[in-house]
Design an enzyme around this catalytic site. Structure first.
Site, mmCIF file in Angstrom:
data_model
loop_
_atom_site.group_PDB
_atom_site.id
_atom_site.type_symbol
_atom_site.label_atom_id
_atom_site.label_comp_id
_atom_site.label_asym_id
_atom_site.label_seq_id
_atom_site.Cartn_x
_atom_site.Cartn_y
_atom_site.Cartn_z
ATOM 1 N N GLY A 197 -12.319 -5.108 1.705
ATOM 2 C CA GLY A 197 -13.735 -4.764 1.851
ATOM 3 C C GLY A 197 -14.201 -3.818 0.758
ATOM 4 C CE LYS A 238 -17.474 -17.016 9.873
ATOM 5 N NZ LYS A 238 -17.456 -15.987 10.903
ATOM 6 N N GLY A 258 -7.226 -8.221 0.476
ATOM 7 C CA GLY A 258 -7.300 -9.124 1.618
ATOM 8 C C GLY A 258 -6.364 -10.303 1.456
ATOM 9 N NE ARG A 311 -4.359 -1.562 1.801
ATOM 10 C CZ ARG A 311 -5.332 -1.727 2.681
ATOM 11 N NH1 ARG A 311 -5.154 -1.378 3.935
ATOM 12 N NH2 ARG A 311 -6.483 -2.248 2.306
HETATM 13 C C1 3PG Z 1 -8.621 -2.173 5.158
HETATM 14 O O1 3PG Z 1 -7.475 -2.559 5.378
HETATM 15 O O2 3PG Z 1 -9.585 -2.941 5.010
HETATM 16 C C2 3PG Z 1 -8.849 -0.702 5.008
HETATM 17 O O3 3PG Z 1 -7.680 0.011 5.264
HETATM 18 C C3 3PG Z 1 -9.980 -0.231 5.868
HETATM 19 O O4 3PG Z 1 -9.718 -0.542 7.210
HETATM 20 P P1 3PG Z 1 -10.931 -0.912 8.161
HETATM 21 O O5 3PG Z 1 -11.491 -2.213 7.690
HETATM 22 O O6 3PG Z 1 -10.356 -0.966 9.542
HETATM 23 O O7 3PG Z 1 -11.955 0.199 8.014
HETATM 24 MG MG MG Z 2 -11.175 -4.080 6.314
#
Ligand code: 3PG
Ligand code: MG
Length: 393
Positions: A373, A199, A352, A39
């Protein structure tokens, strides 16, 4: 509606101006060391461009999920040395946005500053307009390059975007929206999605949104076990979501042809007893055993489908890939994406866990999202608040 990007601004909009730039520096840190700097590196093109155009760059980000105020464990100060190395320039640290304006004003053209973790201030996650006003004192214009945080309506991603003009996307944000947007708009066919992970519940909205758009949806991970059970198969001690069985049945009934389940699995008595693992077909999972990966026939089946695809989206591991030998299925998918890419397929990997699975292969894939997310919510068809707040093109 397409959003205005940095590239749409005339040079005079940047020269000498303070560009308040939201980045996603929420990087994993173990014992004070950054374990994945993806990132940080992903933010560099935007920052370099701003500096080249004579802007003063003031960076805002969150780190982790601190609760109840400042906590050194989540201080962004600890990433400064590493980030300075990547940037090749000094970075000034602003510990408190409430009295950082003077610092941002005396910064030279091309200077870079990083503000302390936005989540140290209680208003951030409430999208508090007063905290947004404080952030706005640090810039003359606003750039949002934090795609990974764009699904959050927070002061630093949403409210502040309404206070500074122009408010535009950075190059990473632009790239993410373009590649993920292509999946929803006009993917080249066949279009195959591969979804894994533990899940169904976390992925159900994306399954629903993608099913009408894809030609096939390959399912792996523990999620597959809920589908096996919905088909009436024994799954032993595997992870199953009993409250999603009806949903799984419903999906199988309405989209059974598109949903491709694993033919078999690699099972073990427990994760600790990986040494005793063995492959079985999906209809012969014994009681007392649990599924930890897809088996080899499934790897071959999924590969054969993927190398014929022209667009692929992948999110979520096929097994417990942190624990060998249960990484084999996930690696096979990663390799199949690279192989498909060589034949001209567009290959997009969601953030992720799947990102760790393709570490070192990024340049052989079309796009690896920096958002977990955020990429899922985008593909669910939801409007991301951090994007919506930016100016339309
Ligand atoms: C992440 O890593 O999913 C984003 O930086 C957002 O972080 P958060 O899920 O804690 O809002
Ligand atoms: Mg997150």
């Amino acid at each position: 509606m397409k959003k205005k990007s940095l590239r749409d601004l005339p040079p005079q909009a940047l020269d000498g101006k303070r560009a308040l730039t939201r980045v996603d520096f929420n990087v994993p840190i173990k014992n004070g060391k950054i374990t994945d700097d993806t990132r940080l590196r992903a933010s560099l093109p935007t920052i370099k461009y701003l500096r080249d155009k004579g802007a003063r760059v003031v960076l805002l980000s969150h780190l982790g999920r601190p609760k109840g105020g400042p906590d050194p464990q989540f201080s962004l100060k600890q990433i400064v040395p590493e980030f300075e190395k990547l940037l090749g320039a000094p970075v000034e640290f602003i510990p408190d946005p409430a009295n950082g304006a003077a610092t941002t004003r005396r910064m030279p053209r091309g200077g870079v500053a990083l503000v302390e973790n936005t989540r140290f201030w209680p208003g951030e996650e409430k999208n508090d307009p007063d905290l947004a006003k404080t952030f706005a004192t640090l810039g003359d214009l606003y750039v949002n390059d934090a795609f990974g945080s764009a699904h959050r309506a927070h002061s630093s991603t949403e409210a502040v975007a309404h206070l500074l003009k122009p408010a535009v996307s950075g190059f990473l944000m632009e790239r993410e929206l373009e590649y993920l947007g292509q999946l929803l708009e006009n993917p080249k066919r066949p279009f195959i999605a591969v979804l894994g992970g533990a899940k169904i519940s976390g992925k159900i909205d994306v399954i629903r949104s993608l099913l009408p758009k894809v030609d096939e949806l390959l399912i792996g991970g523990a999620m597959a076990c809920t589908f096996f059970r919905a088909l009436g198969l024994e799954v032993g001690d595997s992870l199953v979501e009993p409250d999603r069985l009806d949903l799984a049945r419903d999906l199988l009934a309405t989209s059974g042809k598109k949903l491709i389940l694993p033919r078999g699995a690699v099972i073990a008595p427990s994760l600790e007893r990986a040494k005793d693992s063995k492959p079985v077909s999906a209809d012969s999972i014994p009681k007392g055993w649990a599924v930890f990966d897809i088996d080899e026939p499934t790897q071959h089946d999924f590969r054969a489908r993927l190398v014929r695809a022209r667009t692929i989206f992948w999110n979520g591991p096929m097994g417990v890939f942190e624990t060998p030998p249960f990484d084999a299925g996930t690696r096979a998918i990663a390799n199949a994406l690279v192989e498909a890419g060589k034949k001209g397929a567009v290959t997009v990997v969601g953030g992720g866990d799947s990102v760790a699975a393709v570490a070192g292969m990024e340049d052989k894939l079309t796009h690896v999202s920096t958002g977990g997310g955020a990429s899922l919510e985008f593909l669910e068809g939801k409007e991301l608040p951090g994007v919506a707040a930016l100016e339309d093109k």
